[in-house]
Every structure is written in structure tokens, then in C-alpha cells.
Design a protein around this motif. Structure first.
Motif, mmCIF file in Angstrom:
data_model
loop_
_atom_site.group_PDB
_atom_site.id
_atom_site.type_symbol
_atom_site.label_atom_id
_atom_site.label_comp_id
_atom_site.label_asym_id
_atom_site.label_seq_id
_atom_site.Cartn_x
_atom_site.Cartn_y
_atom_site.Cartn_z
ATOM 1 N N UNK A 1 -4.278 12.350 7.066
ATOM 2 C CA UNK A 1 -4.371 13.791 7.297
ATOM 3 C C UNK A 1 -3.466 14.217 8.449
ATOM 4 N N UNK A 2 -2.585 15.194 8.174
ATOM 5 C CA UNK A 2 -1.687 15.734 9.196
ATOM 6 C C UNK A 2 -1.686 17.265 9.100
ATOM 7 N N UNK A 3 -2.774 17.921 9.535
ATOM 8 C CA UNK A 3 -2.833 19.382 9.437
ATOM 9 C C UNK A 3 -1.998 20.062 10.515
ATOM 10 N N UNK A 4 -1.723 21.355 10.286
ATOM 11 C CA UNK A 4 -1.035 22.154 11.295
ATOM 12 C C UNK A 4 0.178 22.879 10.760
ATOM 13 N N UNK A 5 0.465 24.052 11.360
ATOM 14 C CA UNK A 5 1.654 24.863 11.046
ATOM 15 C C UNK A 5 1.727 25.210 9.563
ATOM 16 N N UNK A 6 0.591 25.634 8.995
ATOM 17 C CA UNK A 6 0.552 26.017 7.576
ATOM 18 C C UNK A 6 1.049 24.904 6.660
ATOM 19 N N UNK B 1 0.809 -1.225 0.000
ATOM 20 C CA UNK B 1 0.000 0.000 0.000
ATOM 21 C C UNK B 1 0.843 1.277 0.000
ATOM 22 N N UNK B 2 0.295 2.313 -0.624
ATOM 23 C CA UNK B 2 0.908 3.638 -0.682
ATOM 24 C C UNK B 2 0.073 4.565 0.199
ATOM 25 N N UNK B 3 0.715 5.521 0.853
ATOM 26 C CA UNK B 3 -0.043 6.516 1.604
ATOM 27 C C UNK B 3 0.235 7.910 1.041
ATOM 28 N N UNK B 4 -0.805 8.739 1.044
ATOM 29 C CA UNK B 4 -0.683 10.138 0.652
ATOM 30 C C UNK B 4 -0.955 10.979 1.889
ATOM 31 N N UNK B 5 0.042 11.751 2.309
ATOM 32 C CA UNK B 5 -0.123 12.628 3.468
ATOM 33 C C UNK B 5 -0.691 13.964 2.999
ATOM 34 N N UNK B 6 -1.776 14.400 3.633
ATOM 35 C CA UNK B 6 -2.447 15.656 3.310
ATOM 36 C C UNK B 6 -2.314 16.585 4.510
ATOM 37 N N UNK B 7 -1.788 17.782 4.263
ATOM 38 C CA UNK B 7 -1.562 18.733 5.363
ATOM 39 C C UNK B 7 -2.805 19.553 5.680
ATOM 40 N N UNK C 1 3.486 25.331 1.694
ATOM 41 C CA UNK C 1 4.556 24.435 2.129
ATOM 42 C C UNK C 1 5.772 24.470 1.221
ATOM 43 N N UNK C 2 5.574 24.774 -0.057
ATOM 44 C CA UNK C 2 6.667 24.683 -1.018
ATOM 45 C C UNK C 2 7.298 26.025 -1.364
#
Length: 351
Positions: A93-98, A57-63, A123-124
Motif C-alpha cells: 500500500x502506497x497511498x497519497x497525492x490522489x 514473488x510478484x508485488x501489487x502496489x495499491x495507491x 491516476x490514469x
């Protein structure tokens, strides 16, 4: 006739006994061949697994939080990758700190293509210049895979100001001794820096009023607590259509099909202010180029499918689906632009 004496090497191989030198030599050859076969058999699964990405499995982290526009897009991407790779793709989902918390997790993940990140301008291209300390360096620690979408930004104002064009807003602002104030979703985000850029280009006196998200910031504009703001079009389109917000200009490079009569800022006479939101897919630096290309290729055609383009358009975004090189060039150009705005405006965060 006398027998010729054997040379030493021949004599050695003809040595009598239960196991002569030639037999030992042959057995050594066979032993080496067997060991080589065993080694090849051991290495074969490693070679296959390297070529057969993905095998798990692959995971996609969303801020961003669940249910947000970014989260919805990530779930579309997850479905497309699952269909292409025949492996589960999980959203985390990992929200926080812009957005720094989520992208830091991506930057520190193993560079094997099994942890991806849904990136955004903050972020970029903005946070590295706004924050005094960053837990990661986007330019060094993340590798671009593809720009997924472009998101139009618009300039909207409180209808009670009585302005209908950008030039009227500027004239009104310059007549006011204390200038105008503008909303944003928070300090250091794209809406905030867009307002700062507009002030620089027009010499208007502006006061920034930050908020916690686009929705409360728009409420301030509609309620008259602030005069205007730059906002993603999807967040404001309904209020524009029902007259609660005055749409003055599209901040992107071209007009929006949904509002064809609304000019861009450049068409309204304000050059140098081009603002577009976007989303992209990134991975940890060091991820093999072959895997990066494989992920991009898996998404390119599927994102361009009419039904997918329409689904994403319904979310207020336009499909881009660029290749890694084009995405890298785009991020570099955006970083250069916003770094100058941050420096000139003095915007800075300490944490």
C-alpha cells in the motif's frame, strides 16, 4: 614407379613430428565445439528464466490505504494470481497525492512483470490534467494489462430538498438565486468532475464543497451542509436504503440491478454525463508483451468464475476482465472526456 610429389596442403598435414598440422586442426575443431557447448549451457538458464515467468514473488502496489475497497480487490487478485502462477503475490500500500505516489512507484519499477499496480480513474485519466506537475506520464510510463472492474456511480441528494428526480433537482437549482452546492471526496476526483460536468450540461450554478473522502462528503449531504453529490454506489447504498439519501439517478451507461427502478442520467434526459468508476491492472512501460498477455490470461477466466464475480459484486463492483487493447482504448476515451471537463472547469492542483 616414381612417387608423385605431395601438394603443399597435403604435405602440411603429413608433416612428421609429435603433433602434425592435421592433429592441430582437429584439436582446434574440438576446442571450438567444447566452447560452444559451454556457452549454450551458460545461456540455457537465461532462456528458461525468460520463458518461465514468474520465477519469484510478484508485488501489487495499491495507491490506497489497507482495508479500502481498492485494497480488498487487490487481495482478491493476489489470490487468483498466486493460484495461477504458484508464486507469492504481495500487496504493498502506497497511498497519497490522489494515487500519484503509488503509480509513480509502478512507473519507475523494472519492466519485468514483477511489479504491478492497481490503477483507478484518478491516476490514469484525471490527474495528468489536474496537476500542473506529474512525477510520471501514465500514457507513456504505464502499460495497461486489464480493466478489472467497473464501479457504478450514482447521483444522490439530501432528502429534505424534496426532489425525487433529476429534472426536479435541476428545476430547484435554477430557481435558487445562488444555485446549489455539491460535495465530493476531494478536489479533482471523479465525483468533483462529475458535478462540474452536470453543471455544464444543465447550465446550473453550482458551488463545489470538497471533503476528505466519500464518507465525510456523504455526511455533509445527509446533514444538509451540501445539496447533492456523485458517489460510488457501494459507499451510499446503505444510506439510500434507509432513506438518509435520495437516489436520483445512476450515472453509468445502464441501470443498476440493485436499484432497477432508478433511471440512468441519459434516461432522465441528461445526455453526455456518463460516470463510472473502475479499477485496472498496469505495469511499467517496456514490460514484454508476452508477460502482459500471460498476466491478463491468468486473470480472465478466474475473474469470470461465478463465486469470484459474486465476491466482487458484494464489494460493489462488476467484473470486466478486458484484454490489454480494450483497456488501452477505454483509458484513452476516458482521458479525452475528463481532459475537456478539467479544461472547461479550470480545476487545477499545484502539487
Amino acid at each position: 614407379m616414381p612417387t608423385m610429389p605431395l601438394r603443399s596442403s597435403e604435405a602440411a598435414f603429413s608433416e612428421p613430428g609429435p603433433l602434425g598440422a592435421r592433429q592441430l586442426y582437429n584439436q582446434n575443431i574440438m576446442r571450438r565445439q567444447i566452447i560452444a557447448c559451454h556457452l549454450a549451457a551458460l545461456l540455457l538458464p537465461l532462456q528458461v528464466s525468460a520463458q518461465a515467468y514468474p520465477v519469484k514473488p510478484i508485488r501489487i502496489i495499491v495507491s490506497n490505504s489497507p482495508g479500502s475497497a481498492a485494497d480488498q480487490l487487490a487481495r482478491v487478485v493476489a489470490i487468483l494470481l498466486t493460484d495461477s502462477f504458484k508464486q507469492p503475490v504481495i500487496i504493498e500500500n502506497k497511498p497519497g497525492a490522489n494515487g500519484n505516489i503509488g503509480m509513480d512507484a509502478v512507473a519507475k519499477a523494472a519492466p519485468d512483470g514483477y511489479t504491478l499496480g492497481l490503477s483507478a480513474p484518478s491516476t490514469m485519466t484525471i490527474n495528468p490534467f489536474v496537476y500542473q506537475k506529474m512525477p510520471f506520464d501514465p500514457a507513456k510510463d504505464l502499460i495497461p494489462i486489464t480493466q478489472l472492474t467497473s464501479i457504478p456511480f450514482v447521483l444522490v441528494a439530501n432528502p429534505k430538498l424534496g426532489v425525487k428526480t433529476v429534472s426536479e433537482l435541476i428545476s430547484y437549482g435554477k430557481r435558487k438565486e445562488d444555485g446549489l452546492n455539491f460535495s465530493s471526496a476531494g478536489v479533482g476526483n471523479l465525483g468533483h468532475l462529475s458535478g462540474e460536468l452536470l453543471g455544464m450540461q444543465t447550465s446550473m450554478k453550482l458551488l463545489h464543497i470538497p471533503n476528505k473522502g466519500d464518507a465525510p462528503a456523504l455526511m455533509d449531504v445527509m446533514g444538509g451542509q451540501t445539496d447533492f453529490m456523485f458517489v460510488p454506489l457501494p459507499a451510499a447504498s446503505e444510506q439510500i436504503r434507509n432513506g438518509k439519501l435520495a437516489l436520483l439517478a445512476v450515472a453509468g451507461a445502464k441501470r443498476d440491478p440493485g436499484f432497477p427502478d432508478t433511471p440512468t442520467l441519459a434516461q432522465a434526459g441528461i445526455g453526455g454525463v456518463v460516470v463510472e468508476g473502475w479499477t485496472g491492472l498496469v505495469a511499467a512501460a517496456g514490460t514484454p508483451a508476452k508477460i502482459v498477455e500471460q498476466i491478463q490470461a491468468a486473470l480472465a477466466d478466474r475473474l469470470q468464475a461465478p463465486e469470484i464475480r459474486q465476491q466482487i459484486l458484494n464489494q460493489g463492483s462488476y467484473v470486466v476482465a478486458s484484454d490489454p487493447a480494450a483497456f488501452r482504448s477505454f483509458v484513452t476515451a476516458e482521458s479525452d472526456k475528463w481532459s475537456h471537463v478539467v479544461q472547461a472547469s479550470g480545476v487545477q492542483l499545484n502539487h
